[in-house]
Design a protein around this motif. Structure first.
Motif, PDB file in Angstrom:
ATOM      1  N   ALA A  71     151.032 105.433  15.350  1.00 33.24           N
ATOM      2  CA  ALA A  71     151.351 104.338  16.317  1.00 33.24           C
ATOM      3  C   ALA A  71     151.118 102.933  15.781  1.00 33.24           C
ATOM      4  CB  ALA A  71     149.956 104.412  17.444  1.00 33.24           C
ATOM      5  N   LEU A  72     150.473 102.694  14.910  1.00 26.77           N
ATOM      6  CA  LEU A  72     150.421 101.266  13.964  1.00 26.77           C
ATOM      7  C   LEU A  72     151.869 101.063  13.470  1.00 26.77           C
ATOM      8  CD1 LEU A  72     146.864 100.740  12.595  1.00 26.77           C
ATOM      9  CD2 LEU A  72     148.085  99.331  14.295  1.00 26.77           C
ATOM     10  N   ASP A  73     152.282 102.228  12.955  1.00 27.57           N
ATOM     11  CA  ASP A  73     153.541 101.934  12.106  1.00 27.57           C
ATOM     12  C   ASP A  73     154.599 101.684  13.160  1.00 27.57           C
ATOM     13  OD1 ASP A  73     155.231 102.427   9.460  1.00 27.57           O
ATOM     14  OD2 ASP A  73     156.259 103.676  10.955  1.00 27.57           O
ATOM     15  N   TYR A  74     154.684 102.414  14.140  1.00 28.63           N
ATOM     16  CA  TYR A  74     155.781 102.012  14.988  1.00 28.63           C
ATOM     17  C   TYR A  74     155.720 100.749  15.572  1.00 28.63           C
ATOM     18  CZ  TYR A  74     158.016 102.495  19.583  1.00 28.63           C
ATOM     19  OH  TYR A  74     159.025 102.085  20.735  1.00 28.63           O
ATOM     20  N   LEU A  75     154.509 100.327  15.949  1.00 27.62           N
ATOM     21  CA  LEU A  75     154.382  98.902  16.452  1.00 27.62           C
ATOM     22  C   LEU A  75     154.441  97.641  15.280  1.00 27.62           C
ATOM     23  CD1 LEU A  75     151.488  99.433  18.713  1.00 27.62           C
ATOM     24  CD2 LEU A  75     153.668  99.342  19.532  1.00 27.62           C
TER      25      LEU A  75
ATOM     26  N   PRO B 193     157.894  94.654  22.871  1.00 25.54           N
ATOM     27  CA  PRO B 193     158.575  95.568  23.849  1.00 25.54           C
ATOM     28  C   PRO B 193     158.729  96.980  23.349  1.00 25.54           C
ATOM     29  CG  PRO B 193     160.365  94.425  22.794  1.00 25.54           C
ATOM     30  CD  PRO B 193     159.032  93.682  21.939  1.00 25.54           C
ATOM     31  N   ILE B 194     158.131  97.833  24.262  1.00 27.69           N
ATOM     32  CA  ILE B 194     158.308  99.398  23.861  1.00 27.69           C
ATOM     33  C   ILE B 194     159.066  99.817  24.954  1.00 27.69           C
ATOM     34  CG2 ILE B 194     156.863 101.291  23.598  1.00 27.69           C
ATOM     35  CD1 ILE B 194     154.592  99.552  23.353  1.00 27.69           C
ATOM     36  N   PRO B 195     160.191 100.474  24.702  1.00 27.11           N
ATOM     37  CA  PRO B 195     160.868 101.378  25.439  1.00 27.11           C
ATOM     38  C   PRO B 195     160.157 102.551  26.463  1.00 27.11           C
ATOM     39  CG  PRO B 195     162.071 101.470  23.561  1.00 27.11           C
ATOM     40  CD  PRO B 195     160.550 100.771  23.283  1.00 27.11           C
TER      41      PRO B 195
ATOM     42  N   ASP C 155     148.727 113.995  22.075  1.00 22.33           N
ATOM     43  CA  ASP C 155     149.704 115.182  22.437  1.00 22.33           C
ATOM     44  C   ASP C 155     150.459 115.302  21.057  1.00 22.33           C
ATOM     45  OD1 ASP C 155     151.440 116.366  24.294  1.00 22.33           O
ATOM     46  OD2 ASP C 155     152.846 115.308  23.164  1.00 22.33           O
ATOM     47  N   ASP C 156     150.438 116.608  20.646  1.00 18.27           N
ATOM     48  CA  ASP C 156     151.135 116.925  19.256  1.00 18.27           C
ATOM     49  C   ASP C 156     152.652 116.665  19.431  1.00 18.27           C
ATOM     50  OD1 ASP C 156     148.604 117.247  18.375  1.00 18.27           O
ATOM     51  OD2 ASP C 156     148.856 119.437  18.287  1.00 18.27           O
ATOM     52  N   GLY C 157     153.459 116.987  20.396  1.00 15.98           N
ATOM     53  CA  GLY C 157     154.761 116.976  20.465  1.00 15.98           C
ATOM     54  C   GLY C 157     155.214 115.472  20.293  1.00 15.98           C
ATOM     55  N   ALA C 158     154.481 114.423  21.018  1.00 12.82           N
ATOM     56  CA  ALA C 158     154.855 112.999  20.957  1.00 12.82           C
ATOM     57  C   ALA C 158     154.584 112.448  19.302  1.00 12.82           C
ATOM     58  CB  ALA C 158     153.690 112.225  21.635  1.00 12.82           C
ATOM     59  N   ALA C 159     153.541 113.273  18.711  1.00 15.20           N
ATOM     60  CA  ALA C 159     153.459 112.728  17.370  1.00 15.20           C
ATOM     61  C   ALA C 159     154.407 113.156  16.555  1.00 15.20           C
ATOM     62  CB  ALA C 159     151.978 113.206  16.882  1.00 15.20           C
ATOM     63  N   SER C 160     154.812 114.464  16.792  1.00 19.42           N
ATOM     64  CA  SER C 160     156.093 114.846  15.909  1.00 19.42           C
ATOM     65  C   SER C 160     157.304 114.118  16.295  1.00 19.42           C
ATOM     66  CB  SER C 160     156.248 116.320  16.367  1.00 19.42           C
ATOM     67  OG  SER C 160     154.825 117.277  15.910  1.00 19.42           O
ATOM     68  N   ALA C 161     157.453 113.746  17.230  1.00 22.00           N
ATOM     69  CA  ALA C 161     158.638 112.855  17.597  1.00 22.00           C
ATOM     70  C   ALA C 161     158.678 111.610  16.626  1.00 22.00           C
ATOM     71  CB  ALA C 161     158.775 112.568  19.010  1.00 22.00           C
ATOM     72  N   PHE C 162     157.778 110.844  16.668  1.00 24.24           N
ATOM     73  CA  PHE C 162     157.692 109.764  16.105  1.00 24.24           C
ATOM     74  C   PHE C 162     157.596 109.994  14.370  1.00 24.24           C
ATOM     75  CE2 PHE C 162     155.433 108.099  19.914  1.00 24.24           C
ATOM     76  CZ  PHE C 162     156.408 107.228  20.443  1.00 24.24           C
ATOM     77  N   TRP C 163     157.069 111.064  14.170  1.00 22.22           N
ATOM     78  CA  TRP C 163     157.035 111.510  12.672  1.00 22.22           C
ATOM     79  C   TRP C 163     158.325 111.709  12.156  1.00 22.22           C
ATOM     80  CZ3 TRP C 163     153.213 111.422   9.186  1.00 22.22           C
ATOM     81  CH2 TRP C 163     153.176 112.186   7.986  1.00 22.22           C
ATOM     82  N   ASP C 164     159.105 112.411  13.029  1.00 22.18           N
ATOM     83  CA  ASP C 164     160.570 112.787  12.518  1.00 22.18           C
ATOM     84  C   ASP C 164     161.279 111.774  12.502  1.00 22.18           C
ATOM     85  OD1 ASP C 164     159.484 115.412  12.340  1.00 22.18           O
ATOM     86  OD2 ASP C 164     160.465 116.250  14.088  1.00 22.18           O
ATOM     87  N   ARG C 165     161.186 110.909  13.562  1.00 21.64           N
ATOM     88  CA  ARG C 165     162.140 109.787  13.462  1.00 21.64           C
ATOM     89  C   ARG C 165     161.813 108.568  12.525  1.00 21.64           C
ATOM     90  NH1 ARG C 165     161.517 105.683  18.808  1.00 21.64           N
ATOM     91  NH2 ARG C 165     161.156 107.777  19.735  1.00 21.64           N
TER      92      ARG C 165
END
Length: 360
Positions: A59-63, A71-73, A88-98
């Motif tokens: 989360a910190l890396d994303y922000l 602003p966050i979509p 939620d693991d699916g959400a974490a995996s989405a950010f991890w991969d992206r």
């Protein structure tokens, strides 16, 4: 950048007083922000697989570079919310991969000057839960978040951690450790790996989950085999104290036992500003024990308990008579952490009434 007082590894009388249940290994760091000192340290530099605690770094890396208004979509906000609140693991995996996988961890190590943190092993690049993390580094993460992060980042992440849901989207009860022991205010980011789910009741939709922990040997000093259960966050008004407790349990340990053993460790800690919820702690037996809105079997089911977990009974009262051969009992215990009742039949205590627990 925040500076953290030295983290010592030498044993002390206080460390011995904490004690650990049989079969449990732990890394513990408790930091009082008011005095700027650690009140507890035990294996604080030991490296554990982070499980879902790494979601703080994701989360910190994303922000990190999103500008003064951050602003966050909408789609990303929904993923961040469910990742931080319901793990939620699916959400974490989405950010991890992206966002580059292990490069996320490497960036945060540099930005926050983390000493013990490292990406997952090279042969497990997609397993973000295998990120190495210590209790001491976790304190550093929270200190940055609370004392140096831009206010929108601090308020957004901490607001989500304060809104932690009882159940994770993968069906695990995540209200252990800090959340089980202390009255609010608190904020938590929990972690678990290597257990079988107990079917925690949840209204939060799942968006996917990471693969379960592989039964592999320790790599680079990080044990990837034993079940892991971690509680991290803040306790007290104005987030006075940061608590990070990482634990490993004997292979085959049921989730309810690990949940209870972690609670015993947290109850022994010196946490300034923390107010333990009053009541008596008791073991339970049975699987899928329901917590109900009232002391009757036809009232709403609020959630189910992990099998064999310890519960805090705040008070007790007579309700519907329940029979589970060879037992019959009309006393029900109110569980303040769940906001509901269980029949005393499933509480491991002699007699119909629980000793030392007042009537409601």
């Amino acid at each position: 950048m925040c500076t953290t007082p030295a983290v010592g590894a030498a044993p002390s009388a206080r460390q011995a007083a904490i004690g650990l249940p049989a079969g449990v290994s732990a890394g513990i760091a408790v930091f009082d922000r008011q005095t700027g000192t650690f009140t507890e340290q035990r294996g604080a530099r030991a490296r554990f697989r982070s499980a879902s605690v790494v979601k703080l770094l994701i989360a910190l890396d994303y922000l990190w570079d999103r500008g003064p208004s951050y602003p966050i979509p909408d789609a990303d906000r929904a993923r961040l919310d469910v990742m931080l609140r319901s793990s939620d693991d699916g959400a974490a995996s989405a950010f991890w991969d992206r966002n580059g996988g292990g490069a996320i961890v490497e960036r945060m190590v540099t930005r926050l000057k983390l000493a013990d943190t490292a990406p997952p092993p090279a042969d497990r690049p997609g397993y973000w839960g295998y990120t190495a993390l210590s209790a001491a580094d976790t304190v550093r993460v929270y200190r940055y978040l609370l004392d140096e992060a831009p206010a929108p980042v601090r308020d957004y992440i901490m607001g989500n951690l304060r809104a932690s849901t009882r159940c994770g989207t993968d069906g695990y009860d995540q209200s252990f450790g800090i959340a089980a022991v202390f009255d609010r205010p608190w904020a938590v980011k929990q972690g678990w790996s290597g257990f079988d789910s107990n079917g925690c009741t949840t209204d939060t939709p799942a968006t996917g989950k990471q693969a379960p922990a592989a039964r592999t040997a320790p790599a680079d000093g990080v044990d990837l085999r034993r079940p892991a259960l971690h509680t991290t966050g803040t306790v007290g008004a104005a987030d006075r104290t940061i608590v990070a407790v990482f634990t490993l349990h004997a292979e085959g340990t049921p989730y309810g036992k690990a949940y209870s053993d972690l609670g015993k460790v947290v109850r022994r800690l010196n946490v300034p500003g923390g107010t333990p919820t009053p009541g008596g702690w008791f073991g339970t037996w049975g699987s899928g024990v329901r917590v109900r809105a009232q002391a009757t079997t036809d009232s709403a089911v609020l959630t189910t308990l992990p099998a064999g977990v310890e519960v805090l009974a705040g008070c007790q009262k007579r309700g519907q008579t329940v029979t589970v051969p060879p037992y019959t009992n009309d006393w029900w215990a109110y569980l303040p952490k769940y906001g509901g009742y269980i029949t005393n039949i499933y509480v491991s205590s002699p007699g119909d009434k629980l000793p030392g627990v007042p009537d409601c």
